[in-house]
Design a protein around this motif. Structure first.
Motif: not given
Length: 257
Positions: A208, A195, A43, A106, A192-193, A189
């Motif tokens: 993204i 990514s 993160e 983020e 994001q996983e 979601e």
């Protein structure tokens, strides 16, 4: 008139005369606080500066607390020094000024006049730490402060530990190189996983992009065309049928279809 009635009437009148704050009832937490956990390592990755057209929301001149703010038409060459602060759990899950959802984990920030979104490099002048953040919100509106960092960004820069710090912010252009569309879909979601998985597997930056409810996972930039070609082939083999090169216009996030 009955004295009890008069007393009640006066209290009612006083309560009606006091206008509520515009954000009254919006936040469940009265005072901002840090979350229960520190950011995870993934993160704290710096986002890749990819050009994005200004969002429909948050880019008009505005007036707040009796002061007028004129939004910059361009962030080219922008540089500023001043005090940075941070915002966290109180605002987590609420809408930012450009209509996105604030995620304190983020690497984002708020600025009073930069176009939304804008990527900036932030240097903590007190400890030398640097980070790249994506500005997608307005603020801070405390005197003397120039940028409000997300909790993750503040943690990485060492601003969370001190509360505020003197920083320098510099606008960034999108990086040159080769970009790849990895995948697209409506599940943020899930994207994001993917990514985080692609970034770790291929050791390339990922980003993204969002437009009209669709999320695009973009990888890059990569310096060599041969590297980009190989990544695309590997993605196709791994079951990513939407993997392809992005042309220059698409790579800066302007016309991805």
């Amino acid at each position: 008139m009955d004295k009890l009635f008069i007393a009640f009437f006066c209290l009612w009148l006083a309560s009606c005369a006091k206008e509520p704050h515009p954000n009254a009832g919006r936040y469940k937490i009265e005072q901002d606080i840090a979350p229960e956990r520190a950011p995870l390592e993934q993160e704290l990755f710096d986002p890749t500066p990819v050009y994005e057209e200004p969002t429909r929301g948050g880019n008009s001149d505005y007036r707040l607390l009796g002061k007028d703010y004129k939004v910059l038409k361009s962030a080219d060459g922008f540089s500023e020094e001043g005090i940075a602060s941070w915002y966290g759990k109180k605002f987590h899950g609420h809408l930012t000024s450009n209509g996105e959802t604030y995620d304190m984990y983020e690497m984002t920030a708020a600025h009073k006049t930069l176009p939304l979104p804008t990527y900036v490099k932030v240097t903590n002048l007190e400890n030398g730490r640097q980070a790249i953040v994506r500005v997608n919100d307005r603020g801070p509106f405390h005197a003397g402060r120039i940028i409000d960092l997300s909790y993750a960004a503040a943690f990485k820069l060492g601003v969370y530990q001190t509360g505020t710090a003197r920083v320098k912010i510099e606008s960034l252009h999108s990086a040159a190189g080769y970009y790849i569309q990895v995948a697209k879909g409506k599940d943020a979601e899930n994207m994001q996983e993917k990514s985080m998985a692609i970034a770790a597997l291929f050791q390339v930056p990922t980003k993204i992009l969002q437009r009209d409810g669709i999320f695009w996972l973009v990888a890059g930039p990569m310096d060599e065309l041969t590297q980009a070609d190989k990544v695309i082939q590997d993605l196709l083999d791994y079951g990513y049928p939407d993997a392809r090169h992005l042309n220059k216009v698409e790579a800066v996030g302007a016309t991805i279809q």
